[in-house]
Design a protein around this motif. Structure first.
Motif, PDB file in Angstrom:
ATOM      1  N   SER A 195       0.819  -1.219   0.000  1.00 25.33           N
ATOM      2  CA  SER A 195       0.000   0.000   0.000  1.00 25.33           C
ATOM      3  C   SER A 195       0.851   1.266   0.000  1.00 25.33           C
ATOM      4  O   SER A 195       0.314   2.366   0.175  1.00 25.33           O
ATOM      5  CB  SER A 195      -0.931   0.003   1.222  1.00 25.33           C
ATOM      6  OG  SER A 195      -0.184   0.045   2.422  1.00 25.33           O
ATOM      7  N   LEU A 196       2.182   1.106  -0.203  1.00 26.30           N
ATOM      8  CA  LEU A 196       3.066   2.266  -0.181  1.00 26.30           C
ATOM      9  C   LEU A 196       3.995   2.258  -1.386  1.00 26.30           C
ATOM     10  O   LEU A 196       4.484   1.203  -1.813  1.00 26.30           O
ATOM     11  CB  LEU A 196       3.897   2.261   1.102  1.00 26.30           C
ATOM     12  CG  LEU A 196       3.086   2.496   2.390  1.00 26.30           C
ATOM     13  CD1 LEU A 196       3.853   2.016   3.596  1.00 26.30           C
ATOM     14  CD2 LEU A 196       2.742   3.969   2.540  1.00 26.30           C
ATOM     15  N   SER A 197       4.259   3.435  -1.900  1.00 27.54           N
ATOM     16  CA  SER A 197       5.156   3.571  -3.046  1.00 27.54           C
ATOM     17  C   SER A 197       6.607   3.427  -2.619  1.00 27.54           C
ATOM     18  O   SER A 197       6.951   3.557  -1.436  1.00 27.54           O
ATOM     19  CB  SER A 197       4.960   4.935  -3.703  1.00 27.54           C
ATOM     20  OG  SER A 197       5.420   5.966  -2.826  1.00 27.54           O
ATOM     21  N   ASP A 198       7.478   3.190  -3.599  1.00 29.65           N
ATOM     22  CA  ASP A 198       8.912   3.142  -3.321  1.00 29.65           C
ATOM     23  C   ASP A 198       9.389   4.459  -2.721  1.00 29.65           C
ATOM     24  O   ASP A 198      10.223   4.477  -1.801  1.00 29.65           O
ATOM     25  CB  ASP A 198       9.699   2.861  -4.603  1.00 29.65           C
ATOM     26  CG  ASP A 198       9.596   1.418  -5.063  1.00 29.65           C
ATOM     27  OD1 ASP A 198       8.896   0.625  -4.394  1.00 29.65           O
ATOM     28  OD2 ASP A 198      10.214   1.091  -6.094  1.00 29.65           O
ATOM     29  N   ALA A 199       8.887   5.561  -3.235  1.00 34.30           N
ATOM     30  CA  ALA A 199       9.326   6.869  -2.745  1.00 34.30           C
ATOM     31  C   ALA A 199       8.960   7.053  -1.274  1.00 34.30           C
ATOM     32  O   ALA A 199       9.774   7.550  -0.480  1.00 34.30           O
ATOM     33  CB  ALA A 199       8.698   7.974  -3.593  1.00 34.30           C
ATOM     34  N   ILE A 226       1.359 -11.543  -1.337  1.00 32.12           N
ATOM     35  CA  ILE A 226       2.532 -11.923  -2.150  1.00 32.12           C
ATOM     36  C   ILE A 226       2.213 -11.761  -3.631  1.00 32.12           C
ATOM     37  O   ILE A 226       2.988 -11.179  -4.398  1.00 32.12           O
ATOM     38  CB  ILE A 226       2.950 -13.378  -1.862  1.00 32.12           C
ATOM     39  CG1 ILE A 226       3.122 -13.618  -0.359  1.00 32.12           C
ATOM     40  CG2 ILE A 226       4.220 -13.729  -2.628  1.00 32.12           C
ATOM     41  CD1 ILE A 226       4.232 -12.872   0.285  1.00 32.12           C
ATOM     42  N   ARG A 227       1.050 -12.267  -4.042  1.00 29.39           N
ATOM     43  CA  ARG A 227       0.649 -12.170  -5.452  1.00 29.39           C
ATOM     44  C   ARG A 227       0.521 -10.714  -5.890  1.00 29.39           C
ATOM     45  O   ARG A 227       0.958 -10.337  -6.977  1.00 29.39           O
ATOM     46  CB  ARG A 227      -0.676 -12.910  -5.674  1.00 29.39           C
ATOM     47  CG  ARG A 227      -0.548 -14.432  -5.686  1.00 29.39           C
ATOM     48  CD  ARG A 227      -1.805 -15.081  -6.228  1.00 29.39           C
ATOM     49  NE  ARG A 227      -2.929 -14.907  -5.325  1.00 29.39           N
ATOM     50  CZ  ARG A 227      -3.232 -15.753  -4.344  1.00 29.39           C
ATOM     51  NH1 ARG A 227      -2.474 -16.831  -4.132  1.00 29.39           N
ATOM     52  NH2 ARG A 227      -4.281 -15.551  -3.568  1.00 29.39           N
ATOM     53  N   GLN A 232       2.399  -6.064  -8.985  1.00 34.17           N
ATOM     54  CA  GLN A 232       2.569  -4.613  -8.969  1.00 34.17           C
ATOM     55  C   GLN A 232       4.029  -4.182  -9.066  1.00 34.17           C
ATOM     56  O   GLN A 232       4.351  -3.182  -9.725  1.00 34.17           O
ATOM     57  CB  GLN A 232       1.957  -4.061  -7.678  1.00 34.17           C
ATOM     58  CG  GLN A 232       1.829  -2.545  -7.639  1.00 34.17           C
ATOM     59  CD  GLN A 232       1.049  -2.086  -6.414  1.00 34.17           C
ATOM     60  OE1 GLN A 232       0.477  -2.879  -5.678  1.00 34.17           O
ATOM     61  NE2 GLN A 232       1.036  -0.785  -6.190  1.00 34.17           N
ATOM     62  N   PHE A 233       4.918  -4.963  -8.406  1.00 37.23           N
ATOM     63  CA  PHE A 233       6.320  -4.532  -8.312  1.00 37.23           C
ATOM     64  C   PHE A 233       7.305  -5.540  -8.885  1.00 37.23           C
ATOM     65  O   PHE A 233       8.497  -5.246  -8.986  1.00 37.23           O
ATOM     66  CB  PHE A 233       6.684  -4.246  -6.856  1.00 37.23           C
ATOM     67  CG  PHE A 233       5.813  -3.211  -6.195  1.00 37.23           C
ATOM     68  CD1 PHE A 233       5.977  -1.862  -6.484  1.00 37.23           C
ATOM     69  CD2 PHE A 233       4.817  -3.581  -5.304  1.00 37.23           C
ATOM     70  CE1 PHE A 233       5.171  -0.904  -5.877  1.00 37.23           C
ATOM     71  CE2 PHE A 233       4.005  -2.638  -4.702  1.00 37.23           C
ATOM     72  CZ  PHE A 233       4.175  -1.290  -4.981  1.00 37.23           C
ATOM     73  N   PRO A 237       7.245  -8.942  -1.320  1.00 35.18           N
ATOM     74  CA  PRO A 237       7.393  -7.748  -0.473  1.00 35.18           C
ATOM     75  C   PRO A 237       8.728  -7.660   0.260  1.00 35.18           C
ATOM     76  O   PRO A 237       9.326  -6.581   0.323  1.00 35.18           O
ATOM     77  CB  PRO A 237       6.223  -7.877   0.509  1.00 35.18           C
ATOM     78  CG  PRO A 237       5.197  -8.671  -0.226  1.00 35.18           C
ATOM     79  CD  PRO A 237       5.967  -9.643  -1.063  1.00 35.18           C
ATOM     80  N   LEU A 238       9.187  -8.771   0.799  1.00 34.46           N
ATOM     81  CA  LEU A 238      10.425  -8.721   1.570  1.00 34.46           C
ATOM     82  C   LEU A 238      11.616  -8.348   0.694  1.00 34.46           C
ATOM     83  O   LEU A 238      12.482  -7.557   1.098  1.00 34.46           O
ATOM     84  CB  LEU A 238      10.671 -10.069   2.258  1.00 34.46           C
ATOM     85  CG  LEU A 238      11.670 -10.063   3.407  1.00 34.46           C
ATOM     86  CD1 LEU A 238      11.199  -9.149   4.530  1.00 34.46           C
ATOM     87  CD2 LEU A 238      11.883 -11.465   3.934  1.00 34.46           C
ATOM     88  N   GLU A 239      11.662  -8.891  -0.521  1.00 31.55           N
ATOM     89  CA  GLU A 239      12.737  -8.554  -1.438  1.00 31.55           C
ATOM     90  C   GLU A 239      12.672  -7.073  -1.810  1.00 31.55           C
ATOM     91  O   GLU A 239      13.713  -6.393  -1.905  1.00 31.55           O
ATOM     92  CB  GLU A 239      12.648  -9.417  -2.698  1.00 31.55           C
ATOM     93  CG  GLU A 239      13.639  -9.044  -3.797  1.00 31.55           C
ATOM     94  CD  GLU A 239      15.089  -9.177  -3.373  1.00 31.55           C
ATOM     95  OE1 GLU A 239      15.945  -8.502  -3.970  1.00 31.55           O
ATOM     96  OE2 GLU A 239      15.370  -9.964  -2.435  1.00 31.55           O
ATOM     97  N   ARG A 240      11.477  -6.559  -1.984  1.00 24.69           N
ATOM     98  CA  ARG A 240      11.330  -5.138  -2.297  1.00 24.69           C
ATOM     99  C   ARG A 240      11.851  -4.278  -1.154  1.00 24.69           C
ATOM    100  O   ARG A 240      12.575  -3.292  -1.390  1.00 24.69           O
ATOM    101  CB  ARG A 240       9.857  -4.833  -2.583  1.00 24.69           C
ATOM    102  CG  ARG A 240       9.578  -3.382  -2.902  1.00 24.69           C
ATOM    103  CD  ARG A 240       8.191  -3.193  -3.465  1.00 24.69           C
ATOM    104  NE  ARG A 240       7.828  -1.792  -3.506  1.00 24.69           N
ATOM    105  CZ  ARG A 240       6.875  -1.224  -2.768  1.00 24.69           C
ATOM    106  NH1 ARG A 240       6.153  -1.971  -1.935  1.00 24.69           N
ATOM    107  NH2 ARG A 240       6.622   0.059  -2.859  1.00 24.69           N
ATOM    108  N   LEU A 241      11.511  -4.624   0.069  1.00 24.49           N
ATOM    109  CA  LEU A 241      11.999  -3.860   1.212  1.00 24.49           C
ATOM    110  C   LEU A 241      13.514  -3.949   1.336  1.00 24.49           C
ATOM    111  O   LEU A 241      14.172  -2.969   1.696  1.00 24.49           O
ATOM    112  CB  LEU A 241      11.334  -4.361   2.497  1.00 24.49           C
ATOM    113  CG  LEU A 241       9.825  -4.121   2.613  1.00 24.49           C
ATOM    114  CD1 LEU A 241       9.305  -4.685   3.925  1.00 24.49           C
ATOM    115  CD2 LEU A 241       9.491  -2.633   2.509  1.00 24.49           C
TER     116      LEU A 241
END
Length: 438
Positions: A195-199, A226-227, A232-233, A237-241
């Motif tokens: 629910s949050l952007s990278d920025a 996860i899906r 979306q990205f 999620p964990l890899e994105r963080l």
């Protein structure tokens, strides 16, 4: 001449948590809100002249329990959307009710109700995540409960804020106003990665590093999450963080139900913490977190209740027992999470995740006197071979008789000292009527 002290407690057992087992016939000496000494009872009586001496026969004295994840104000939504999938319950009932009714008054009343429940059940500290953190902070201070206030951040609009910048600005203003309150600490509380952007996540990370605050977010709770992240990205999620630099010793991932072996290793290698909320995760059919694997890898685990809209009980005794049993059942290993490990997760482990383990979470000289007396004299608790085992597998919150926060008595012989239960019941009835009317 004897050494002066404010309070000398004489339980049957002291459970320090930092060391294994329980100390029989020891005393805990309290002075100026802190633990001055832990000694054999006879030696303590000979050395100290206490303003008050309290005998606690048949009681185990434990560190105050620390609730690592909750939404206190949602106590006013207890039972409001039960027996539904997470997304349906949120979008169909909870979010609509929050949009119409959540306010500073709602949060203040709901937080007071939650604080009363938690204190009566031996929870002396919590990590809260919700709207209007100033109102929550004021309620926790009124209750005299130690709290880490989550500075909630989301991209979506709510009655509290319009967008991520607004959430951050208001949260930082709350921290600036309340940062000198000794019972309050702060953490950034982004709602969830999807629910949050990278920025926004990057900005939170920068601010957390500058201010030295933990980051506390809901993570890998459901397979749908996860899906959604993959769609979306392009990554989980964990890899994105991890790519955004958020993972580290100040990171608390709540739930972590759907983490694989590589992700467990990633959490462990970066010194992250996990807030395990077994009742909520089962009630919402999210799954069973791989606690045995997390512990084997060395991930620090704390226990949380989640909010009463999702769990219905803010009861860490229930969470300790369930966490230990689930870890055994899911792994096939009866030693996967022993009683001592479950108690540690509900005390020192959660305190460590919040960077408060130098203050609370165990009974050692120099820490604050956040203490709980648990009565093991009832027939259903007999015989007592191992008090630590009993605290996890036998006792419940109904066995809590006394609670101190910072050396101040908050529960006296099962009666709350500073909170009017009739008033809290009336406030809850008022909000029930408003919510029922829609």
């Amino acid at each position: 001449m004897k050494v002066p002290a404010d309070l000398l407690l004489l339980p049957q057992w002291v459970v320090p948590v930092e060391s294994e087992g329980a100390l029989a016939d020891h005393a805990v000496v309290v002075q100026d809100g802190g633990i001055l000494d832990v000694q054999p009872a006879d030696a303590a009586l000979a050395r100290y002249a206490a303003a008050q001496t309290l005998a606690l026969p048949g009681r185990a004295l434990i560190p105050g329990l620390v609730n690592l994840h909750g939404h206190a104000a949602m106590s006013l939504l207890r039972g409001f959307a039960d027996d539904q999938p997470l997304t349906a319950g949120l979008s169909g009932r909870i979010w609509l009710a929050e949009k119409k009714h959540v306010s500073g008054a709602f949060v203040r009343d709901g937080t007071l109700l939650a604080a009363a429940e938690m204190l009566a059940g031996g929870i002396t500290a919590c990590n809260d995540m919700y709207f209007f953190p100033q109102a929550a902070g004021e309620a926790f201070l009124q209750a005299g409960m130690r709290t880490t206030l989550g500075l909630f951040v989301a991209e979506f609009a709510s009655p509290y804020a319009t967008d991520a910048d607004d959430y951050l600005a208001k949260g930082l203003a709350v921290r600036d106003e309340l940062k000198d309150e000794p019972l309050l600490a702060f953490a950034f509380a982004p709602h969830a990665p999807c629910s949050l952007s990278d920025a926004t996540l990057g900005r939170i990370n920068t601010l957390a590093e500058q201010l030295g605050l933990p980051i506390h977010t809901q993570l890998h709770e459901t397979a749908d999450e996860i899906r959604e992240s993959l769609e979306q990205f392009g990554v989980r999620p964990l890899e994105r963080l991890a790519r955004l630099g958020l993972l580290g010793p100040n990171f608390i991932g709540t739930h972590a139900v759907h983490v694989n072996e590589a992700e467990i290793e990633s959490l462990a290698s970066r010194g992250c913490h996990v807030a395990h909320c077994p009742s909520s995760e089962l009630k919402l059919a999210s799954g069973i977190a791989p606690v045995a694997g997390l512990l084997r890898a060395g991930v620090n685990i704390g226990l949380g209740t989640d909010g009463a809209a999702r769990n219905n009980r803010l009861d860490l005794f229930a969470e300790m027992r369930l966490a230990a049993l689930l870890a055994k059942g899911a792994s096939g290993d009866p030693a996967a999470m022993p009683a001592a490990a479950a108690l540690k997760a509900a005390t020192l482990g959660a305190a460590r995740a919040l960077n408060l383990d130098d203050q609370i979470g165990s009974i050692v000289p120099g820490k604050r006197a956040d203490l709980v007396a648990v009565d093991l004299r009832a027939p259903a608790c007999q015989p007592v071979f191992d008090p630590v085992s009993h605290l996890v597998y036998v006792a419940g919150r109904e066995h809590v008789t006394h609670v101190w926060v910072d050396g101040k008595l908050k529960l006296n012989d099962r009666c709350l000292v500073d909170l009017d239960t009739d008033d809290l019941t009336a406030r809850a009835a008022y909000w029930r009527t408003k919510l029922t009317r829609g």
